[in-house]
Design a protein around this motif. Sequence first.
Motif, PDB file in Angstrom:
ATOM      1  N   GLU A  33       0.824  -1.216   0.000  1.00 57.85           N
ATOM      2  CA  GLU A  33       0.000   0.000   0.000  1.00 57.85           C
ATOM      3  C   GLU A  33       0.855   1.262   0.000  1.00 57.85           C
ATOM      4  OE1 GLU A  33       0.075  -1.255   4.446  1.00 57.85           O
ATOM      5  OE2 GLU A  33      -0.031  -2.225   2.488  1.00 57.85           O
ATOM      6  N   MET A  34       2.143   1.117   0.345  1.00 56.31           N
ATOM      7  CA  MET A  34       3.053   2.252   0.309  1.00 56.31           C
ATOM      8  C   MET A  34       3.730   2.388  -1.049  1.00 56.31           C
ATOM      9  SD  MET A  34       2.843   3.753   3.173  1.00 56.31           S
ATOM     10  CE  MET A  34       2.398   3.506   4.897  1.00 56.31           C
ATOM     11  N   THR A  35       4.164   1.279  -1.632  1.00 60.38           N
ATOM     12  CA  THR A  35       4.976   1.353  -2.843  1.00 60.38           C
ATOM     13  C   THR A  35       4.157   1.547  -4.122  1.00 60.38           C
ATOM     14  OG1 THR A  35       4.987  -1.066  -2.965  1.00 60.38           O
ATOM     15  CG2 THR A  35       6.851  -0.002  -1.863  1.00 60.38           C
ATOM     16  N   ILE A  36       2.907   1.102  -4.146  1.00 64.83           N
ATOM     17  CA  ILE A  36       2.107   1.259  -5.369  1.00 64.83           C
ATOM     18  C   ILE A  36       1.897   2.734  -5.722  1.00 64.83           C
ATOM     19  CG2 ILE A  36      -0.195   0.915  -6.376  1.00 64.83           C
ATOM     20  CD1 ILE A  36      -0.201  -1.854  -5.060  1.00 64.83           C
ATOM     21  N   PRO A  37       1.488   3.601  -4.768  1.00 62.48           N
ATOM     22  CA  PRO A  37       1.377   5.028  -5.117  1.00 62.48           C
ATOM     23  C   PRO A  37       2.709   5.635  -5.555  1.00 62.48           C
ATOM     24  CG  PRO A  37       0.219   4.561  -3.076  1.00 62.48           C
ATOM     25  CD  PRO A  37       1.026   3.351  -3.392  1.00 62.48           C
ATOM     26  N   LYS A  91       8.617   4.219  11.049  1.00 59.80           N
ATOM     27  CA  LYS A  91       9.011   5.585  10.706  1.00 59.80           C
ATOM     28  C   LYS A  91       8.927   5.811   9.207  1.00 59.80           C
ATOM     29  CE  LYS A  91      12.861   8.861  10.853  1.00 59.80           C
ATOM     30  NZ  LYS A  91      14.274   9.086  11.234  1.00 59.80           N
ATOM     31  N   ALA A  92       9.439   4.871   8.429  1.00 56.60           N
ATOM     32  CA  ALA A  92       9.422   5.020   6.979  1.00 56.60           C
ATOM     33  C   ALA A  92       7.996   5.052   6.438  1.00 56.60           C
ATOM     34  CB  ALA A  92      10.200   3.877   6.337  1.00 56.60           C
ATOM     35  N   ASP A  93       7.102   4.249   7.019  1.00 52.25           N
ATOM     36  CA  ASP A  93       5.705   4.245   6.576  1.00 52.25           C
ATOM     37  C   ASP A  93       5.037   5.595   6.827  1.00 52.25           C
ATOM     38  OD1 ASP A  93       5.901   1.672   5.710  1.00 52.25           O
ATOM     39  OD2 ASP A  93       4.686   0.780   7.294  1.00 52.25           O
ATOM     40  N   VAL A  94       5.354   6.213   7.960  1.00 55.65           N
ATOM     41  CA  VAL A  94       4.785   7.527   8.272  1.00 55.65           C
ATOM     42  C   VAL A  94       5.250   8.551   7.241  1.00 55.65           C
ATOM     43  CG1 VAL A  94       4.809   9.450   9.900  1.00 55.65           C
ATOM     44  CG2 VAL A  94       4.490   7.115  10.738  1.00 55.65           C
ATOM     45  N   LEU A  95       6.547   8.582   6.958  1.00 56.71           N
ATOM     46  CA  LEU A  95       7.087   9.547   6.009  1.00 56.71           C
ATOM     47  C   LEU A  95       6.530   9.315   4.603  1.00 56.71           C
ATOM     48  CD1 LEU A  95      10.809   9.597   7.205  1.00 56.71           C
ATOM     49  CD2 LEU A  95       9.008  11.257   7.704  1.00 56.71           C
ATOM     50  N   LEU A  98       2.892  10.550   4.436  1.00 53.41           N
ATOM     51  CA  LEU A  98       2.835  12.007   4.382  1.00 53.41           C
ATOM     52  C   LEU A  98       3.104  12.509   2.968  1.00 53.41           C
ATOM     53  CD1 LEU A  98       4.812  12.900   7.629  1.00 53.41           C
ATOM     54  CD2 LEU A  98       2.380  13.316   7.251  1.00 53.41           C
ATOM     55  N   ARG A  99       4.068  11.901   2.321  1.00 51.76           N
ATOM     56  CA  ARG A  99       4.464  12.366   0.982  1.00 51.76           C
ATOM     57  C   ARG A  99       3.487  11.927  -0.098  1.00 51.76           C
ATOM     58  NH1 ARG A  99       4.644  13.730  -3.300  1.00 51.76           N
ATOM     59  NH2 ARG A  99       6.384  14.168  -4.706  1.00 51.76           N
ATOM     60  N   PHE A 100       2.994  10.705  -0.024  1.00 53.56           N
ATOM     61  CA  PHE A 100       2.219  10.161  -1.129  1.00 53.56           C
ATOM     62  C   PHE A 100       0.744   9.933  -0.805  1.00 53.56           C
ATOM     63  CE2 PHE A 100       6.633   8.925  -1.827  1.00 53.56           C
ATOM     64  CZ  PHE A 100       6.830   9.392  -3.116  1.00 53.56           C
ATOM     65  N   ASP A 207      -2.962   1.896   6.963  1.00 56.88           N
ATOM     66  CA  ASP A 207      -3.221   1.518   5.567  1.00 56.88           C
ATOM     67  C   ASP A 207      -2.742   2.585   4.597  1.00 56.88           C
ATOM     68  OD1 ASP A 207      -4.453  -0.870   6.386  1.00 56.88           O
ATOM     69  OD2 ASP A 207      -6.363   0.167   6.676  1.00 56.88           O
ATOM     70  N   GLY A 208      -1.610   3.188   4.915  1.00 60.31           N
ATOM     71  CA  GLY A 208      -1.008   4.150   4.009  1.00 60.31           C
ATOM     72  C   GLY A 208      -1.606   5.540   4.043  1.00 60.31           C
TER      73      GLY A 208
END
Length: 242
Positions: A33-37, A91-95, A98-100, A207-208
């Motif tokens: 759910e993070m990498t697809i966007p 931490k990486a999921d939060v960042l 926020l960006r995507f 969930d992203g």
Amino acid sequence: MGHSIPPLALLSPRVSAESLELLDKLRRAAPGEMTIPIAERLLQGRVERDELRKLWMHYRPALLGRTAQGRGVAVPRIDPRIPEAEKSVAKADVLTALRFGRSDWTGAAEPYAYRVFIDVALPGEALVGKAEHRVIHAVALVRPTATAVVEFHAVHVSGCAAQDDLPRWLGTAAPYFTKIWVAYKGRNASRFSSEHVHDFGSLSVEDGQVIVRTKPRAMREAGTKTGLLATEILSSLSRRQR
């Protein structure tokens, strides 16, 4: 995976081989759910290589030094049962969210401008204690409408500094921001209200997507030095493009 992509020859010149390689590395540690966007925006030429590199540097520790180098070596995956890996991915999921993810956590669902900068160093004259406190994990630049004043939202990811010291040094940084938030991953979000009831808002990432838990209170000194912060961000972008 059911996602359409353009032919290789029609990709934007901004989509470099290095960017695609960084995306492949991100997929080893980051959830789908993070990498697809990220992949979708990358193929549209809307993600900078430096931005991908920063995201990868946040996810990379979760692999605990394992690589895919060598013949017959399996592609490394994270083990969320390991505390260090879980903390790094959180931490990486939060960042990444926020960006995507959506921008409505800022109060503007469809802002005129929305840009997130990762690991932003505060101006040199900022008196915020330790060296690690001079870097804000994420700064969201938001302009709700074309005629509105630009807002600067600071986001600190919980668990990446001593919690006992959190209110003091974030409070010291308040003049550089319109609002300050503390972000948590998933189930840890409820800890904020019981541990640190201060002027900061709290966010959770599930969930992203970014979800507002408590809104920040207005601080008298907030926003009085955002011009210095804007100059610092512009300077860092100029240095990168040289």
